[in-house]
Design an enzyme around this catalytic site. Structure first.
Site, PDB file in Angstrom:
ATOM      1  CB  SER A 123      -0.950  -0.158   1.576  1.00 53.78           C
ATOM      2  OG  SER A 123      -1.907  -1.134   0.981  1.00 53.78           O
TER       3      SER A 123
ATOM      4  CG  ASP B  52     -14.778  -0.455   0.017  1.00 55.59           C
ATOM      5  OD1 ASP B  52     -14.912  -1.442  -0.455  1.00 55.59           O
ATOM      6  OD2 ASP B  52     -13.863  -0.483   1.004  1.00 55.59           O
TER       7      ASP B  52
ATOM      8  CG  ASP C  96     -11.146  -2.906   1.059  1.00 53.14           C
ATOM      9  OD1 ASP C  96     -11.277  -1.724   0.350  1.00 53.14           O
ATOM     10  OD2 ASP C  96     -10.529  -2.406   2.263  1.00 53.14           O
TER      11      ASP C  96
ATOM     12  CG  HIS D  27     -12.554   1.409   4.062  1.00 58.71           C
ATOM     13  ND1 HIS D  27     -11.960   0.382   3.192  1.00 58.71           N
ATOM     14  CD2 HIS D  27     -11.685   1.640   5.152  1.00 58.71           C
ATOM     15  CE1 HIS D  27     -11.005  -0.207   3.883  1.00 58.71           C
ATOM     16  NE2 HIS D  27     -10.628   0.594   5.062  1.00 58.71           N
TER      17      HIS D  27
ATOM     18  CB  CYS E 136     -10.119   2.347   0.676  1.00 59.59           C
ATOM     19  SG  CYS E 136     -11.395   1.424  -0.268  1.00 59.59           S
TER      20      CYS E 136
END
Length: 678
Positions: A327, A351, A364, A370, A383
């Site tokens: 990430s 999401d 996710d 989220h 996310c």
């Protein structure tokens, strides 16, 4: 009458034979004359030169090697004087082996010393002194001096040896020197060959190798008149050697030690760069090793321990380790979306906790999702779904072309050898990397996981740090480099090293959006618990990249997985946000969550750099506990950017050869070495 005729005939033949003989003699003398003329007149210059060379010999004088210091003048590599026992073969009376055996009764001479002497003897001239033992103790010197009269041609010399006073600290930066091998000699240029006459040591790793020319200096010489037997008679002329230049590295050794101590016994790497100048402030690869072991040739036991260690301490991880960025890639993806017009800061998605592509579900990190996610929230709370959709909209080639500008998958050009390029995928890359048409085809599903820093993505910590420095400085930086200044060891004149500037055209308002979101990570996001009361404002991003693939819907439970197959923990950061003086990228191999394993190390580095604060000596290096067999994402208080485990489906991820890994949402590293280059 007959007798008179016979006499005349005999006299005629005698005169004829005499004339022939005289002619032959004259021809022989003529040939000799021609040969003498050829040798004495025509070839005079050549043979006169050879005769002079036989009478005169050039004895090289090796220069003192330059020192290596950190940016504040702390010695990292120095020379020290020690006594050596040396033999001049031309002065030896009797058999050489007998003399060595007698010497062994006075000073310790091991079998390795004999082997080294024999090799040097075969490569040297008889009138040159050859080392048989180095670094004699005071007691050994005293014992030999008493018996010196017995050994004509054997003497004690004071020589300079290399030492690394910091031991294992910054060992992958400094490197080490070692005895010149035949391969080292073959790699010398014609210009260097003359300058390395008489040199026994050369840089093998680190800046000792990459800046060998500056450190070595210029070899001097003595012109010696020698006898036909090779004995030195007198010195005809002398040219003093020029010592090598001293190197001031950009490294802050105290910051380096703070970071190395923070890693403890964990494997990993950290690179800290000054964004404006490109100077590397810290360059950490753990575990480290002691470079002093290599100077005189490492012993077999120490070599086996280093070479066979499962932690691979000899691998230069910042330069040779290639890992999926996880990430930490998301801020760059978001910036690409802004610059290329694919998103605005306000663009939002809903999401649900997953993204469907065809009949394939990409999960996710948070069960249930989220909610409504804009760009700020996508970075702060990491996310995945936001970036699955973004990657699908952009496509692999658009991502490749933008990320290439930031140095991903490219050589940074840092002044160290053996830099690894990493892998930034594209359709063109896949066509050239694979053999069969089926493998060469780019599958749309392979694009999805690229958005969250997985799939084929594989970058070095150096590349990640360089990209972070460029982002921190608004798209401008300089080529990363380790040498801050060169100092003339004679005049003490210092010349600063300024690297070439590099720039990516970015809109300031877009950079500001990403910066503010990364600040949000440290205040309300995944690293808020670490940086909440830091005393300064920093920007950061956590990352957790996966090492092995998992089956569809299989839960990742660290306690069920071998340690070397657990997730890597990553973190990128820069501070102060308004005018950054440091940009950091780090990875803790198999460390788990970026927020719990990597972020605390970055915090200690920033604390020291910005506040001069050292970690409490009683503070234990953080070692993450193995998570219990529960889903971490169910805990709302531990909202982490874990890359989801997705199944492998043939239409999404065809068979991948060993050098490439898979692209099925979890990075499959078939090398069994956590992304390291052997």
């Amino acid at each position: 009458m007959a007798n008179l005729n016979d006499t005349d005939r005999d006299l005629h033949f005698f005169r004829w034979r005499l004339a022939v003989l005289v002619g032959l003699v004259l021809i022989c003398f003529f040939v000799l004359f021609v040969r003498f003329f050829w040798l004495q007149v025509v070839r005079h210059d050549k043979f006169a030169s050879q005769a002079e060379e036989n009478r005169i010999s050039i004895v090289p004088i090796v220069p003192n090697r330059g020192l290596i210091m950190d940016r504040n003048g702390v010695l990292l590599a120095r020379n020290y004087s020690a006594y050596t026992l040396e033999i001049t073969p031309s002065k030896i009376r009797g058999k050489l082996d007998d003399v060595i055996n007698e010497l062994a009764e006075i000073v310790t001479i091991k079998s390795r010393d004999r082997k080294r002497f024999k090799k040097l003897y075969e490569e040297s001239k008889r009138f040159e002194s050859i080392l048989i033992r180095s670094r004699l103790t005071d007691e050994e010197v005293a014992r030999f001096i008493v018996q010196r009269y017995r050994f004509p041609g054997v003497d004690i010399q004071a020589r300079l040896f290399r030492q690394y006073p910091m031991g294992s600290a910054a060992s992958h930066v400094i490197g080490y020197i070692g005895r010149m091998s035949q391969k080292d000699i073959e790699n010398l240029t014609e210009e260097d060959e003359a300058n390395y006459r008489g040199t026994n040591y050369i840089g093998k790793e680190g800046v000792e190798k990459s800046h060998e020319r500056e450190l070595h200096g210029i070899t001097g010489y003595e012109e010696m008149e020698v006898s036909a037997g090779g004995r030195a008679i007198r010195t005809l002329s002398h040219s003093a050697p020029v010592p090598g230049n001293n190197l001031y590295l950009s490294i802050d050794i105290e910051l380096q030690k703070v970071v190395e101590e923070a890693f403890g016994n964990r494997r990993g790497a950290l690179v800290a760069i000054q964004p404006e100048t490109g100077e590397v402030l810290a360059y950490v690869s753990t575990p480290t090793y002691d470079p002093n072991l290599f100077v005189e040739g490492i012993d077999q036991q120490s070599w086996d321990e280093l070479n066979n260690s499962p932690d691979h301490p000899l691998i230069n991880r910042p330069l040779r380790g290639a890992y999926p960025p996880g990430s930490t890639y998301k801020p760059f993806m978001a910036l690409a979306a802004l610059e290329l017009g694919k998103r605005t800061p306000e663009s939002a998605i809903s999401d649900p906790g997953y993204f469907y592509f065809g009949n394939h579900r990409f999960r996710d990190d948070k069960v249930g999702g989220h909610g409504i996610v804009d760009m700020y929230k996508s970075i702060v709370h990491s996310c995945d779904t936001y970036y699955y959709i973004l990657a699908n909209d952009m496509g692999v080639n658009m991502m490749h072309d933008f990320m290439k500008k930031f140095g991903f998958g490219q050589l940074t050009g840092i002044d160290l050898a053996h830099e690894r390029k990493g892998l930034l995928p594209s359709t063109e890359w896949k066509r050239t990397a694979f053999k069969t048409p089926e493998q060469q085809k780019w599958y749309a599903g392979e694009t999805i996981s690229l958005g969250i820093g997985q799939g084929y993505n594989s970058f070095t910590p150096m590349q990640l740090a360089y990209a972070t420095a460029m982002l921190a400085n608004g798209g401008k930086t300089r080529k990363p480099h380790l040498v801050h200044a060169l100092e003339n060891s004679v005049t003490r004149e210092k010349v600063a090293v300024v690297a070439e500037s590099r720039e990516v055209a970015l809109k300031p308002e877009n950079v500001e959006v990403i910066k503010r979101a990364m600040v949000g990570v440290t205040k309300e996001g995944t690293s808020a618990r670490i940086f909440g009361r830091a005393g300064y404002e920093s920007a950061g991003k956590t990352g957790t990249s996966q090492v092995i693939g998992m089956k569809q819907n299989e839960k990742y439970v660290a306690s069920r997985i071998a340690e070397k197959h657990r997730d890597h923990a990553l973190y990128i950061a820069f501070a102060p946000v308004d005018k950054p003086t440091i940009a950091i990228a780090l990875i803790v191999e198999n460390g788990g969550f970026g927020a719990t394993s990597a972020a605390p190390i970055a915090k200690k580095a920033l604390d020291y750099h910005l506040l001069g604060k050292r970690p409490d000596k009683n503070e234990r290096a953080y070692v993450p506990e193995v998570p219990a067999e529960t889903e971490e994402e169910d805990d709302e208080d531990i909202e982490e950017d874990v890359v989801p485990a997705v199944g492998r489906e043939e239409e999404l991820s065809p068979v991948v050869p060993e050098e490439s890994g898979s692209a099925n949402g979890r990075k499959k590293n078939n090398s069994g070495n956590n992304g390291l280059a052997q």
